[in-house]
Design an enzyme around this catalytic site. Structure first.
Site, PDB file in Angstrom:
ATOM      1  N   ASP A 114       0.829  -1.218   0.000  1.00 34.91           N
ATOM      2  CA  ASP A 114       0.000   0.000   0.000  1.00 34.91           C
ATOM      3  C   ASP A 114       0.863   1.267   0.000  1.00 34.91           C
ATOM      4  OD1 ASP A 114       0.853  -0.092   2.594  1.00 34.91           O
ATOM      5  OD2 ASP A 114      -1.035   0.643   3.425  1.00 34.91           O
ATOM      6  N   TRP A 141       1.547   8.025  -2.624  1.00 38.25           N
ATOM      7  CA  TRP A 141       2.834   8.338  -3.244  1.00 38.25           C
ATOM      8  C   TRP A 141       2.605   9.086  -4.558  1.00 38.25           C
ATOM      9  CZ3 TRP A 141       5.267   7.021  -7.857  1.00 38.25           C
ATOM     10  CH2 TRP A 141       6.649   7.210  -7.908  1.00 38.25           C
ATOM     11  N   HIS A 155       0.384   2.648  -8.543  1.00 42.44           N
ATOM     12  CA  HIS A 155       0.271   1.183  -8.607  1.00 42.44           C
ATOM     13  C   HIS A 155       1.263   0.612  -9.635  1.00 42.44           C
ATOM     14  CE1 HIS A 155      -3.045   1.417  -5.923  1.00 42.44           C
ATOM     15  NE2 HIS A 155      -3.934   1.867  -6.804  1.00 42.44           N
ATOM     16  N   GLU A 196     -11.976  -6.130  -0.508  1.00 41.39           N
ATOM     17  CA  GLU A 196     -12.514  -4.785  -0.220  1.00 41.39           C
ATOM     18  C   GLU A 196     -12.215  -3.801  -1.366  1.00 41.39           C
ATOM     19  OE1 GLU A 196     -10.741  -6.521   2.152  1.00 41.39           O
ATOM     20  OE2 GLU A 196     -12.611  -7.050   3.172  1.00 41.39           O
ATOM     21  N   ASN A 197     -11.236  -4.125  -2.198  1.00 40.53           N
ATOM     22  CA  ASN A 197     -10.822  -3.183  -3.252  1.00 40.53           C
ATOM     23  C   ASN A 197     -11.886  -2.938  -4.325  1.00 40.53           C
ATOM     24  OD1 ASN A 197      -7.277  -4.036  -3.171  1.00 40.53           O
ATOM     25  ND2 ASN A 197      -8.381  -2.404  -2.117  1.00 40.53           N
ATOM     26  N   TRP A 198     -12.938  -3.797  -4.378  1.00 38.72           N
ATOM     27  CA  TRP A 198     -14.026  -3.574  -5.345  1.00 38.72           C
ATOM     28  C   TRP A 198     -14.740  -2.254  -5.073  1.00 38.72           C
ATOM     29  CZ3 TRP A 198     -13.895  -6.535  -9.450  1.00 38.72           C
ATOM     30  CH2 TRP A 198     -13.421  -7.834  -9.355  1.00 38.72           C
ATOM     31  N   ARG A 210      -1.569  -2.291  10.211  1.00 38.93           N
ATOM     32  CA  ARG A 210      -2.866  -2.967  10.228  1.00 38.93           C
ATOM     33  C   ARG A 210      -2.781  -4.187   9.335  1.00 38.93           C
ATOM     34  NH1 ARG A 210      -6.321  -0.065   7.284  1.00 38.93           N
ATOM     35  NH2 ARG A 210      -4.819   1.466   6.596  1.00 38.93           N
ATOM     36  N   SER A 270      -5.564  -5.612   7.724  1.00 38.78           N
ATOM     37  CA  SER A 270      -6.494  -5.406   6.617  1.00 38.78           C
ATOM     38  C   SER A 270      -6.967  -6.697   5.941  1.00 38.78           C
ATOM     39  CB  SER A 270      -5.878  -4.479   5.559  1.00 38.78           C
ATOM     40  OG  SER A 270      -5.627  -3.225   6.108  1.00 38.78           O
TER      41      SER A 270
HETATM   42  C1  FPP Z   1      -3.449  -0.483  -1.756  1.00 36.16           C
HETATM   43  O1  FPP Z   1      -2.883   0.677  -1.389  1.00 36.16           O
HETATM   44  C2  FPP Z   1      -2.806  -1.132  -2.915  1.00 36.16           C
HETATM   45  C3  FPP Z   1      -3.499  -1.713  -3.897  1.00 36.16           C
HETATM   46  C4  FPP Z   1      -4.974  -1.796  -3.885  1.00 36.16           C
HETATM   47  C5  FPP Z   1      -2.881  -2.293  -5.104  1.00 36.16           C
HETATM   48  C6  FPP Z   1      -1.485  -2.851  -5.033  1.00 36.16           C
HETATM   49  C7  FPP Z   1      -1.165  -3.354  -6.372  1.00 36.16           C
HETATM   50  C8  FPP Z   1      -0.010  -3.188  -7.038  1.00 36.16           C
HETATM   51  C9  FPP Z   1       1.187  -2.530  -6.459  1.00 36.16           C
HETATM   52  C10 FPP Z   1       0.025  -3.691  -8.434  1.00 36.16           C
HETATM   53  C11 FPP Z   1       1.087  -4.656  -8.722  1.00 36.16           C
HETATM   54  C12 FPP Z   1       0.835  -6.058  -8.505  1.00 36.16           C
HETATM   55  C13 FPP Z   1       0.709  -6.984  -9.461  1.00 36.16           C
HETATM   56  C14 FPP Z   1       0.873  -8.421  -9.116  1.00 36.16           C
HETATM   57  C15 FPP Z   1       0.411  -6.643 -10.833  1.00 36.16           C
HETATM   58  P1  FPP Z   1      -2.980   2.156  -2.007  1.00 36.16           P
HETATM   59  O2  FPP Z   1      -1.793   2.399  -2.794  1.00 36.16           O
HETATM   60  O3  FPP Z   1      -4.281   2.335  -2.637  1.00 36.16           O
HETATM   61  O4  FPP Z   1      -2.861   2.929  -0.685  1.00 36.16           O
HETATM   62  P2  FPP Z   1      -3.077   4.421  -0.267  1.00 36.16           P
HETATM   63  O5  FPP Z   1      -4.380   4.890  -0.827  1.00 36.16           O
HETATM   64  O6  FPP Z   1      -3.155   4.179   1.184  1.00 36.16           O
HETATM   65  O7  FPP Z   1      -1.903   5.203  -0.680  1.00 36.16           O
END
Ligand code: FPP
Length: 194
Positions: free
Chosen positions: A14, A19, A31, A61-63, A182, A184
């Site tokens: 995360d 970032w 990402h 939960e990401n949905w 956490r 999560s």
């Molecule tokens: C959550 O934190 C992170 C995600 C929902 C996605 C993480 C996925 C990747 C890094 C993609 C790469 C993986 C593969 C296998 C292709 P957030 O960044 O949304 O957190 P924040 O909002 O707290 O900054």
């Protein structure tokens, strides 16, 4: 492998969104950068003698995230797995997925199936991608499967054998890249042993 090297590291990837926002970029940019970093972490872990790396790439939960972000994360998985297949095979990296794949689209199911099949003989290192994963969902699916098989009161070993994580040792080290502390809904095993 030194005595201090963890056998299995689990990472909650995360902080990507924050970032990117700090750099006035869309969250997906973060990402994408996370996916690039994952490649480096994978190869370094392999060099250090780590045997398993589990990454939380998409939670149940990401949905609830905006549709664009959800679609972007699905696209990123497709791109990443297709693009890095050669790297995985070159370094003996086996790809496994945990999570509720039934609920994913047909093209993602195929990507997962093909990636697992095309890397199944690799044995230097296992990259486990938690995709549409949640510990509660994992336990619920295990519970339903136990019921289906007529097992009413499983012991811990039987219960564990119904989890997505049945083929892997428990993680020795969990890292949350944003620095938060956490869990999560990550890892049923961690929740059970706590
Ligand atoms: C959550 O934190 C992170 C995600 C929902 C996605 C993480 C996925 C990747 C890094 C993609 C790469 C993986 C593969 C296998 C292709 P957030 O960044 O949304 O957190 P924040 O909002 O707290 O900054």
């Amino acid at each position: 492998m030194s005595r201090r090297t963890p056998q299995h590291i689990a990472i909650i990837m995360d902080g990507n969104g924050r970032w990117a926002e700090q750099r006035n970029q869309p969250r997906l940019f973060g990402h994408r950068q996370g996916a690039e970093t994952l490649k480096k972490v994978c190869l370094s872990s392999l060099d250090l003698g780590v045997r398993y790396l589990t990454v939380y790439a998409f939670s149940t939960e990401n949905w609830k995230r905006p549709r664009d972000e959800v679609n972007g994360l699905m696209g990123l998985l497709k791109l990443y797995v297709t693009k890095e297949l050669k790297t995985f095979n070159k370094h003996g990296i086996r790809l496994r997925f945990i999570g509720n794949s039934e609920a994913l689209s047909e093209d993602i199911k195929k990507i997962i199936h093909d990636a697992e099949k095309n890397t199944k003989n690799n044995d230097a290192f296992t990259l486990i991608v938690a995709f549409n994963y949640g510990a509660r969902d994992e336990m619920l699916r295990a519970h339903k499967a136990l019921y289906r098989d007529g097992i009413e009161a499983p012991d811990e070993a039987i219960f564990s054998s119904y989890l997505d994580t049945k083929d892997f040792p428990d993680p020795d080290l969990m890292i949350r890249t944003s620095g938060e502390k956490r869990i999560s809904n990550f890892f049923a095993v961690a929740v059970i042993i706590r």
